[in-house]
Design an enzyme around this catalytic site. Sequence first.
Site, PDB file in Angstrom:
ATOM      1  N   ASP A 316       0.364   2.654  -1.696  1.00 41.65           N
ATOM      2  CA  ASP A 316       0.623   1.446  -3.133  1.00 41.65           C
ATOM      3  C   ASP A 316       0.425   0.677  -3.617  1.00 41.65           C
ATOM      4  OD1 ASP A 316       3.811   0.412  -2.905  1.00 41.65           O
ATOM      5  OD2 ASP A 316       2.260  -1.233  -2.237  1.00 41.65           O
ATOM      6  N   GLU A 369       0.939   5.874  -5.474  1.00 37.87           N
ATOM      7  CA  GLU A 369       1.840   5.295  -5.855  1.00 37.87           C
ATOM      8  C   GLU A 369       1.488   4.796  -7.942  1.00 37.87           C
ATOM      9  OE1 GLU A 369       5.201   1.833  -6.923  1.00 37.87           O
ATOM     10  OE2 GLU A 369       3.425   1.698  -5.961  1.00 37.87           O
TER      11      GLU A 369
END
Length: 634
Positions: A316, A369
């Site tokens: 993330d 990401e």
Amino acid sequence: MSEAVRAYSLLTEFDVSLFRSGKHFKLYEKLGSHTVIREGKEGVHFAVWAPNAHAVSVIGNFNGWNPHSHPLYVRWDSSGIWEGFIEGLQLGEVYKYHIHSNTGEHLEKADPFALLNETPPMTASVVSTTWYQWGDSAWMRNRKDQQRLDKPFSVYEMHVGSWMRDPSDPARFLTYREVAEKLVPYIKEMGFTHVEFLPVMEHPYYPSWGYQITGYFAASSRYGSPQDLMYLIESLHKQDIGVILDWVPSHYPGDAHGLYKFDGSHLFEHADPRKGFHPDWKSYIFNYGRNEVRSFLISNAFFWLDRYHIDGLRVDAVASMLYLDYSRQVGEWEPNEFGGRENLESVHFLKELNEAVYNHFSDVQTIAEESTSWPGVSRPTFQGGLGFGMKWMMGWMHDTLNYFKEDPIHRAYHHDQMTFGTVYGFHENFMLPLSHDEVVYGKKSLVYKMPGDEWQKFANLRALYLYMYTFVGTKLLFMGGEFGQTSEWNVNQSLDWHLTQYAPHRGMQRFVRDLNMLYRSSPALYEKGFSPDGFHWIELGDRENSVFAYRRSGHDDANDILVVLNLTPVVRDYRVGVPAEGMWEIVLNSDDVSYYGSGIHQQSAESEKIPWMNCLASIVVKLPPLAGLVLKRI
């Protein structure tokens, strides 16, 4: 009960040396709480890193939370590790570390390496184990072939606590085992190759969706025990479904029992707020320049891959890690030693992470990401890249959704948003994400982003999905999108499963299932998914009609497929160039009546020796409104 005993350790001098140099990647075997037998006596060994503490002890129900009864002892080697053995403690014992800091503070901290925590809002750690009799050996033995980059990756992204609730009590979470009984047959039926769980690590604030973690090694007890989560993963593996975990090495919250100022000092986070505080999320950023912190984080990645048999990590907020000026104004950040905005310590960490993961777990994938144009995110470190296996294609997602939001009458003016992705689409190994972030905070659900009346909204979304599944890269769809959830995702309630009784939603669900089956059975759609050799525009300039045509290729040209999109509500008889003469069969039509389409139907088209669109032959197809066709030569 006697106080903690010092003359026992799970840590060797070599362990300590590796830890201090940032090279110990299995700290979960050494730090934390472990049930052991010492000189014939059962108990628990505790070890915690707190180098700036004046004193550390274990507190819990077993000693009335008395900070003086069971002290730990600091090691002689200046490692800052405190440890000790407490006789008589067993699995299930609740505890914390009482830390008397060098600044005089008295802190009560959960164990950073705890395998289980109390169910929030309670915050103590629990002595636990990750022992499990796994039954997924066939998957683990063969997953190397399942997870190669020339294999299909169709990912169903989901949040465990809001995918489905107990119908008789909508406030009650399903346990990991209950989720398994519902989820596994559903994913198998729908044809997804992987499930990606939003973070399942323990987090105190439920509406954070799991992205504000306090227990990095603890599966959230909201849904059951570590073994219950293992059962869920094993059940997916037994049906040849891979499992990806969302992982958050970018930041953590400032809860009093968590990592923040763990021993009274800025131990895990960077002391300089320009590097150590995240202005967007009001959270704290790991100090990637500290060797022990890198050992902690890489050990955590290893832990989930090792103990939980996870098949991949979606990392993330990588962009926030890469740039010193991320979400910061002038004066709120300091350039690196070369005067640049790159966070060199973070770059080093990410490269080391990927090298270590792929060296020890060669059959998994790491997925970034990352929303910027940082070069080589998914390229090997020996080529100067960060070493990830894949990267989310955020530009494609934004361009595509922006295009589809437009009324078809205006799409001619936005035509390039659909074609621009191929300009940069092969610079990385891209995954196409229609993720949770696109259906929250007033952004609307995917189907309600679409223009027009109800029929047109569903037709547009089916066309978008067909485009995604036949475009380059791998695929990711957030839960609810597969049946056209109409409301935004709400973490506090179940998906609206009752919608699937209605024709538009039932048709969407059937269409996504058939898309998955087409994708998995068509080598042309995945064998060269990251190569320009696998994608060829046939028609990319017909902005007046908003028609697009392209060919996908695999290793065998005989298996090529042709895709034609008509993104206006006008039915057209349309001539398309084809790469080979013969009969072309329509194998998928998003306008089929079984999908809630209008039923404009054509089974096949025979080529004519009429050169068209730089092809030597062509066919004429009837293009349904707001729809896509997939054709194969027979």
